[in-house]
Motif scaffolding. Structure first.
Motif: not given
Length: 133
Positions: A116-127
Motif C-alpha cells: 500500500y502506497d497512497p501516492a500510487d493512487y489516482i482517486r479523482d476521475y478528472e485527474d
C-alpha cells in the motif's frame, strides 16, 4: 499499455469432497504478489474502487458471491466483468480506472504487485483522464 483480462484458475477436486483452486508463482498471475487483502460485508448499494494506480497491478477474485467490476483504460472501450466463480480472476493493469459493486455476502480477494502506497493512487476521475489521456 495492457487491458484488463480474465484469468481462469484450475479447479481441483470433486463435488463429494470439495474443491481447491491454486495460483502459484507467475504462471497465471503476471506479477509477484506483494500484498493480499480481502473485502467483505460491503453493502450492495456501495460502489468501491473509484481509482487507478500508477504502478500497482492487481488480480481480483470473487471467492464468494458476485462482484461487478467496471474498468476503463483511456483510448479503449469501458469494460464490465461479472466475477461470480472462485476459479476466475480479473487482471487489472496499472493506469486502469476501476470500480466494484458487490452482491450480498460477496467476498473479494485481491492480489497486488505492490504494498500500500497512497501516492500510487489516482482517486479523482478528472485527474485520471488528465494523467493518462
Amino acid at each position: 499499455m495492457s487491458s484488463p483480462y480474465l484469468i481462469q484458475f484450475p479447479k481441483l477436486g470433486a463435488p463429494d469432497i470439495g474443491y481447491i483452486t491454486v495460483a502459484e508463482g507467475t504462471h497465471l498471475i503476471p506479477f509477484a504478489v506483494a500484498r493480499t487483502f480481502w473485502t467483505y460485508h460491503t453493502p450492495e448499494s456501495i460502489v468501491r474502487g473509484r481509482h487507478a494506480h500508477h504502478q500497482t497491478q492487481q488480480v481480483l477474485v470473487a471467492v464468494a458471491g458476485r462482484i461487478t467490476v467496471t474498468t476503463e483504460v483511456l483510448g479503449s472501450p469501458v469494460q464490465t466483468f461479472v466475477l461470480d466463480q472462485p476459479t476466475v480472476g480479473l487482471y487489472i493493469p496499472p493506469h486502469a480506472w476501476h470500480t466494484m459493486q458487490y452482491s450480498a455476502g460477496a467476498v473479494q480477494l485481491a492480489l497486488a504487485s505492490g504494498t500500500y502506497d497512497p501516492a500510487d493512487y489516482i482517486r479523482d476521475y478528472e485527474d485520471f483522464k488528465r494523467v493518462w489521456g
